[in-house]
Enzyme design. Structure first.
Site, PDB file in Angstrom:
ATOM      1  CG  ASP A 186      -9.485  -0.177   4.936  1.00 53.55           C
ATOM      2  OD1 ASP A 186      -9.111  -0.592   3.831  1.00 53.55           O
ATOM      3  OD2 ASP A 186      -8.786  -0.223   5.968  1.00 53.55           O
ATOM      4  CE  LYS A 225      -3.704  -2.510   2.291  1.00 55.86           C
ATOM      5  NZ  LYS A 225      -4.515  -2.791   3.484  1.00 55.86           N
ATOM      6  CD  GLN A 235      -3.297  -4.435   6.500  1.00 53.34           C
ATOM      7  OE1 GLN A 235      -3.434  -3.393   5.867  1.00 53.34           O
ATOM      8  NE2 GLN A 235      -3.676  -5.599   5.997  1.00 53.34           N
TER       9      GLN A 235
HETATM   10  N1  GUN Z   1      -6.734  -6.871   6.137  1.00 62.69           N
HETATM   11  C1  GUN Z   1      -7.066  -7.631   5.071  1.00 62.69           C
HETATM   12  N2  GUN Z   1      -7.612  -6.862   4.110  1.00 62.69           N
HETATM   13  C2  GUN Z   1      -7.611  -5.603   4.586  1.00 62.69           C
HETATM   14  C3  GUN Z   1      -8.049  -4.361   4.058  1.00 62.69           C
HETATM   15  O1  GUN Z   1      -8.560  -4.256   2.940  1.00 62.69           O
HETATM   16  N3  GUN Z   1      -7.873  -3.280   4.860  1.00 62.69           N
HETATM   17  C4  GUN Z   1      -7.335  -3.358   6.094  1.00 62.69           C
HETATM   18  N4  GUN Z   1      -7.242  -2.257   6.822  1.00 62.69           N
HETATM   19  N5  GUN Z   1      -6.932  -4.489   6.620  1.00 62.69           N
HETATM   20  C5  GUN Z   1      -7.068  -5.603   5.863  1.00 62.69           C
END
Ligand code: GUN
Length: 279
Positions: free
Chosen positions: A116, A49, A93
Site C-alpha cells: 500500500d 482486490k 484494509q
Molecule cells: N481503504 C481505503 N483505501 C485503501 C487502500 O488503498 N488500502 C487499504 N489498505 N485500505 C484502504
C-alpha cells in the site's frame, strides 16, 4: 466536451502486463489481505482486490478477523505474515475498528511487504524521490495522466483533501513531476478561488457535489478520486460530473475512473515486492 479518461481500460492493460510478468517469476507472488470487522464497503474492496489477484496470477491469502480483535492479536498476525515466505505483500484494509491503533498497525508491516506504501519508511522514500513502492491511488492517477499525455510540468495542480492515503502523496508525486501544487482541505478559506486556477484538479474529499462547474476552469483536467453514494445509493464522486464534463478537457468518471487504477497499481506493487523477494 471533455474526453472521458477510461480507467477501466488502462487498468486492464496494466493488469495484463502484470500477469505476464508474474508468470515469468520462479514462484507465484502472494498477497495477504487482512480485513478486521464487517464494514460493507471494505468487504467489497477486499473482494475486488482478491479478484484482481486471481486475474494476475497472484496468490491471495485472506485473513478475516472479528471486529472485536485485539491490537495484540492483529500485530501478532502481521508478524507471522511478515515472516511467511509465500507472502510478498501484506495489506491491512482500512479503516480499522475504532479501538485499534491504525498507525501502529501500519508501522508493524515489514516495509518490503508494504504494497500500500503506507509505512513511514516507504512514505519517506517516496517523498525524497527514491521509491520502493508508490501509493496505489496517486500512482494510478499519474498513470492516467501519462497515458493521455497530459503535461504536468509547470501546470497548476490543485489537490482537494490532505489524507495520508491520497492527498499528501498525490501532491508529492505531482510536485516531483514539476507541477505547481496547492493542497486544499477542510480549513481552506475560499476553496473555489484555488480550484478556478487549476489546470489539473484532483478531488479526494468524499463529499458528493463538492466540485461544481463554477469551480472549474475552462479546459481543466478533472480527476475524481472519491467513491461516494448518492441519495439513491449509486456510486458517485465529488465532482458534479454532468455539469463539469462540458467545461473540462479531460475528466474521470465514477465508477470506471480512478478506482480500477488503484487496484491495478496494487497488483503492480505486489509484482515489485515479489521481485524484491525473489532476487
Ligand atoms: N481503504 C481505503 N483505501 C485503501 C487502500 O488503498 N488500502 C487499504 N489498505 N485500505 C484502504
Amino acid at each position: 466536451m471533455a474526453v472521458r479518461i477510461d480507467g477501466k481500460a488502462l487498468a486492464a492493460k496494466i493488469k495484463g502486463q502484470t500477469a505476464a510478468e508474474a508468470a515469468r517469476l520462479p514462484r507465484r507472488p502472494g498477497l495477504a489481505v487482512v480485513l478486521v470487522g464487517e464494514d460493507p464497503a471494505s468487504q467489497v474492496y477486499v473482494a475486488g482486490k482478491e479478484r484482481d489477484c486471481a486475474e494476475c496470477g497472484i496468490e491471495s491469502f485472506g485473513r478475516r478477523l472479528g471486529a472485536e480483535t485485539s491490537q495484540e492479536a492483529l500485530l501478532e498476525l502481521i508478524r507471522r505474515l511478515n515472516e511467511d515466505p509465500r507472502v510478498d505483500g501484506v495489506l491491512v484494509q482500512l479503516p480499522l475498528p475504532g479501538h485499534l491503533d491504525e498507525q501502529a498497525v501500519i508501522n508493524a508491516i515489514a516495509p518490503d511487504k508494504d504494497v500500500d506504501c503506507f509505512h513511514p519508511f516507504n512514505v519517506g522514500r517516496m517523498a525524497v524521490g527514491d521509491p520502493v513502492f508508490l501509493p496505489c491511488t496517486p500512482a494510478g492517477v499519474m498513470a492516467m495522466l501519462d497515458e493521455y499525455e497530459i503535461p504536468i510540468r509547470g501546470k497548476r495542480c490543485v489537490v482537494l483533501g490532505r489524507s495520508n492515503i491520497v492527498g499528501k502523496p498525490m501532491a508529492a508525486l505531482l510536485t516531483q513531476r514539476d507541477g505547481t501544487v496547492t493542497i486544499c482541505h477542510s480549513q481552506t478559506e475560499d476553496m473555489a478561488r484555488h480550484t478556478r486556477e487549476a489546470d489539473i484538479l484532483v478531488s479526494a474529499v468524499g463529499r458528493t457535489g463538492l466540485v461544481t462547474a463554477d469551480m472549474v476552469k475552462e479546459g481543466a483536467v478533472v480527476i475524481d478520486v472519491a467513491m461516494n453514494r448518492d441519495e439513491n445509493g449509486r456510486l458517485c464522486g465529488d465532482v458534479d460530473f454532468a455539469a463539469v464534463e462540458p467545461k473540462a478537457s479531460y475528466i474521470t468518471p465514477v465508477p470506471g475512473g480512478v478506482g480500477p487504477m488503484t487496484r491495478a497499481c496494487l497488483m503492480r506493487n505486489i509484482l515489485a515486492a515479489a521481485r524484491l523477494h525473489q532476487a
